[in-house]
Design an enzyme around this catalytic site. Structure first.
Site, PDB file in Angstrom:
ATOM      1  CB  CYS A 132      -0.932  -0.010   1.216  1.00  0.00           C
ATOM      2  SG  CYS A 132      -1.997   1.439   1.319  1.00  0.00           S
ATOM      3  CB  CYS A 135      -0.563   2.322   4.006  1.00  0.00           C
ATOM      4  SG  CYS A 135      -2.156   1.715   3.469  1.00  0.00           S
ATOM      5  CG  ASP A 136       3.224   1.100   4.466  1.00  0.00           C
ATOM      6  OD1 ASP A 136       2.737   1.557   5.514  1.00  0.00           O
ATOM      7  OD2 ASP A 136       3.079  -0.075   4.098  1.00  0.00           O
TER       8      ASP A 136
END
Length: 299
Positions: A132, A135-136
């Site tokens: 992701c 997300c990261d």
């Protein structure tokens, strides 16, 4: 007789449980994994959930579960395998033969990332391997990354990372992309994006963290992060003939969580939507529980 049977105890399912319980409904959460809290438990660090900057994913999931338990939400360990509706009541059968009746069902079983199944992928998950970019990606500011895939998700991830990372390799096993031609053109205009085509990843290596991405043809890319965008697999195999699914297998449902089946709601990664994050899963759970409450009152 339950008012709401929730399938899945990730962020969507637990948020639904909290909202349903606060509405004074009789609720049960069923989860096939003992004390499971969904994919969030696999995240080393969650840095984009409001109010919990830099928290471990397992810890955040446990906080969600503890909140539900504090309200008296009950849990059942088991995998739901059959859903049937008769005279307005849902009859749900579990793999061990148990059965449960409920006025409504909130399906929040989630989706799984499709893996490459190459050496090093599992070992370095959370240590440079991610599924992701949204997300990261922030953890790879001014670092070198590789994005693996050729669909829209991979192209969007590469474009997103190009504004964060110093260098982005876009690795695809074919010589052309399946995703948007417009996005490809945007990527071609980026000085820090390099296409690595007709390339099949064979191994991810490093010491404590990712250091290289090995390709089957012998090439090696020095990288700090590997973002795998090979697609998602929604956990909807048991819903064939129960509710409408789209071509990708996701439950067709808008933000209300309402599906094509009366009294059957979908929440979280399992439903059709653009952004699949913890914060949108929690929102889905709240909306689905509210929709279930309204449905029950109307009945």
């Amino acid at each position: 007789m339950l008012d709401v049977l929730i399938i899945g105890s990730g962020p969507a399912g637990l948020a639904a449980a909290v909202y349903a319980k606060r509405a004074n409904l009789k609720v049960l959460v069923a989860e096939k994994i003992y004390c499971g809290t969904g994919q969030i438990a696999e995240s080393n660090l969650v840095d984009n959930y409001l109010g919990f900057s830099g928290i471990n994913g397992y810890e955040l999931g446990e906080k969600f579960r503890e909140h539900a338990i504090s309200l008296g939400v009950e849990f059942k360990e088991g995998e739901a395998v059959r859903f049937e509706q008769e005279e307005g009541i849902w009859h749900v059968t579990f793999a061990n033969g148990d059965a449960q009746e409920s006025k409504t069902v909130i399906y929040a079983a989630g989706a799984e990332h499709r893996h490459l199944d190459i050496a090093g992928e599992k070992e370095f998950s959370g240590k440079g391997v991610s599924y992701c970019a949204t997300c990261d990606g922030a953890f790879f500011r001014n670092k070198v990354c590789a994005v693996i895939g050729g669909g829209d998700t991979a192209l969007d991830d590469a474009l997103y990372l190009s504004d964060i990372s110093s260098k982005v390799y876009l690795v695809h096993r074919r010589d052309a992309f399946r995703g948007s031609a417009k996005t490809v053109e945007k990527l071609k205009q980026k000085d820090n994006v390099e296409f690595v085509l007709s390339a099949v990843p064979s191994q991810i290596t490093g010491t404590e963290k990712v250091q290289t991405l090995q390709l089957a043809d012998g090439r090696s890319l020095d990288v700090d992060g590997v973002f795998i965008a090979a697609g998602m697999i929604p956990m909807t195999g048991k819903l064939q003939g129960v509710a409408e699914l789209d071509a990708g297998g996701y439950v067709v449902a808008d933000e209300t969580g309402k599906t094509s089946a009366a009294g059957f709601f979908a929440a979280g990664d399992v439903r059709t939507k653009a952004l699949r994050q913890v914060i949108t899963a929690v929102s889905d759970g709240a909306n689905a529980a509210t929709s279930a409450e309204h449905y029950i009152r109307q009945q």
